[in-house]
Design a protein around this motif. Structure first.
Motif, PDB file in Angstrom:
ATOM      1  N   ARG A   1       0.858  -1.186   0.000  1.00 48.73           N
ATOM      2  CA  ARG A   1       0.000   0.000   0.000  1.00 48.73           C
ATOM      3  C   ARG A   1       0.893   1.235   0.000  1.00 48.73           C
ATOM      4  O   ARG A   1       1.630   1.482   0.956  1.00 48.73           O
ATOM      5  CB  ARG A   1      -0.920   0.010   1.215  1.00 48.73           C
ATOM      6  N   HIS A   2       0.838   1.998  -1.086  1.00 54.71           N
ATOM      7  CA  HIS A   2       1.687   3.171  -1.225  1.00 54.71           C
ATOM      8  C   HIS A   2       0.922   4.431  -0.855  1.00 54.71           C
ATOM      9  O   HIS A   2      -0.304   4.500  -0.972  1.00 54.71           O
ATOM     10  CB  HIS A   2       2.187   3.273  -2.675  1.00 54.71           C
ATOM     11  N   ASN A   3       1.665   5.452  -0.425  1.00 53.89           N
ATOM     12  CA  ASN A   3       1.047   6.731  -0.130  1.00 53.89           C
ATOM     13  C   ASN A   3       0.375   7.286  -1.374  1.00 53.89           C
ATOM     14  O   ASN A   3       0.920   7.229  -2.475  1.00 53.89           O
ATOM     15  CB  ASN A   3       2.101   7.732   0.374  1.00 53.89           C
ATOM     16  N   GLY A   4      -0.820   7.826  -1.198  1.00 59.04           N
ATOM     17  CA  GLY A   4      -1.535   8.406  -2.328  1.00 59.04           C
ATOM     18  C   GLY A   4      -2.363   7.414  -3.103  1.00 59.04           C
ATOM     19  O   GLY A   4      -3.116   7.799  -4.001  1.00 59.04           O
TER      20      GLY A   4
END
Length: 429
Positions: free
Chosen positions: A65-68
């Motif tokens: 899960r990446h930022n943004g």
């Protein structure tokens, strides 16, 4: 001792184990259903069990899960979702042509050097091969879906041995396997820039093609070419077909869902059993996922409409100019993608029933992946048990009877008659 070649192991035939083996002691053969199954040379095996660790069926790897990046429990991560079609590729593509258009742009903008996808190319053992495409104008010949087993160990070795950057078209299980391999394989991590995933409802062995051929009075050895998802202006897109070309002037067309193509696929007569416990609908490990827009407003489509979920920020930036200038495309809420697959039962089957099947298969003696805790109502338990047992019984019967057919112990007509009668009986439960 590795377990991947044992009968209770749920293999999907992806090739991850064969590529990852440090001694290269794993090869594949076809079982009677035309599915890839691994064979281990135990004289070379050092029992490192990397083959098991890299198996996407059992790997505990979860998508990052990446930022943004937004997240939905059904689709996984996403940044933006588009719906529409591309007039240039719509006629020759499986749905609305989005995937071909995206591959075209990746090559056109030099975002990658090469696209890896499946091409219709007959050999002695297979109707399809992996192709390495560097010219955008060559993409059209690779633009239809292939309901056909492919293993990717040789493709991954090719990428490792040939410099450049690559985008790969993959199924959900293949995307997961590659992500797991990339964690420890720096070369593949650097060279495979984008994974473009296909929504998948399950993979049949190549014997499904043989079934369709025989049901139409042709030996599969006489078939020169197969083309899935053929379009005809007289048919709706949801009535897509497979075409078996026998000679230049003779071909067989079998439609979905009512003819032999649909009958064998929908009843999973030749499917990998591992597909039954898979819960990844939207290729959650991919950088973008592509699917048909199975929505009420598109039921009358003749040529199809696509949906694309983009998960990678870099890919989003590359594709943004294409999507905003395409007059036949619009951004939509992620719920549209969910609704499209829910309308054909895929959400229920793979998100809820797969967890139930894992528990059931475990009781039946199979090794199954770990599952999350999920609660079911009494009605769901009964419904899922009935459906899971129907599927299990039909697949068991098909495997045993088709094996007898391949051994010439029964005729094809006996197989077909018995299976149709058996399926009618089982579905009365």
């Amino acid at each position: 001792m590795p377990q991947i070649d044992k009968s209770d192991y749920l293999c999907i035939g992806c090739g991850a184990c064969a590529y990852s083996c440090p001694k290269q002691c794993i090869t594949y053969r076809y079982n009677p259903l035309g599915q890839y199954v691994p064979e281990i040379d135990y004289e070379k095996c050092i029992e490192c069990r990397l083959c098991e660790k890299k198996c996407p069926v059992y790997s505990p790897l979860q998508p990052q899960r990446h930022n943004g990046v937004l997240y939905d429990s059904v689709t996984g991560g996403y940044i933006v979702c588009y719906k529409g079609y591309d007039e240039r590729f719509r006629q020759t593509s499986a749905s609305g042509g989005f995937l071909t258009a995206v591959l075209y742009r990746l090559i056109e903008t030099k975002a990658v050097d090469t696209v890896v996808c499946v091409v219709n190319d007959r050999t002695e053992t297979s109707f399809y091969q992996y192709d390495f495409v560097s010219d955008k104008d060559d993409l059209v010949k690779n633009s239809r879906s292939a309901y056909y087993p492919m293993e990717m160990s040789d493709v991954l070795r090719h990428i490792r041995n040939h410099e450049g950057t690559y985008a790969m078209v993959v199924l959900p299980c293949q995307a997961k396997a590659i992500r797991d391999i990339q964690k420890t394989d720096r070369v593949l991590g650097e060279r495979i820039k984008f994974l473009l995933g296909l929504v998948c409802g399950g993979l049949p062995g190549k014997s499904m093609v043989e079934y369709v051929a025989l049901d139409n009075g042709v030996n599969v050895e006489d078939v020169k070419k197969i083309s899935f998802r053929d379009k005809n202006i007289a048919d709706l897109n949801r009535q897509y077909s497979v075409t078996l070309s026998v000679t230049e002037y003779c071909s067989i067309k079998s439609r979905f869902p009512e003819e032999s193509f649909g009958f064998s696929y929908l009843n999973k007569l030749f499917h990998y059993r591992a597909c039954n416990v898979c819960d990844d609908i939207f290729a959650e490990f991919s950088d973008a996922a592509f699917m048909d827009a199975w929505l009420p407003e598109h039921r009358k489509d003749r040529l199809g409409t696509s949906i694309c979920i983009i998960r990678n920020e870099t890919l989003k930036d590359i594709l943004h100019p294409y999507f905003i200038t395409n007059p036949n495309c619009e951004p939509v809420d992620i719920s549209v993608a969910i609704k499209a697959q829910n309308s054909v039962g895929l959400i229920q089957r793979k998100k809820k029933q797969s967890y139930f099947k894992r528990r059931l298969y475990r009781r039946l003696g199979y090794r199954t992946p770990d599952d999350h805790r999920m609660t079911f109502s009494a009605v769901e338990r009964l419904k899922f048990f009935i459906r899971a047992m129907q599927e299990f019984l039909i697949q068991n019967k098909s495997q045993k009877l088709w094996s007898l057919y391949k051994e010439q112990a029964v005729t094809f007509d006996k197989y077909k008659y018995t299976m149709k009668r058996y399926i009618r009986l089982v579905k009365k439960i």
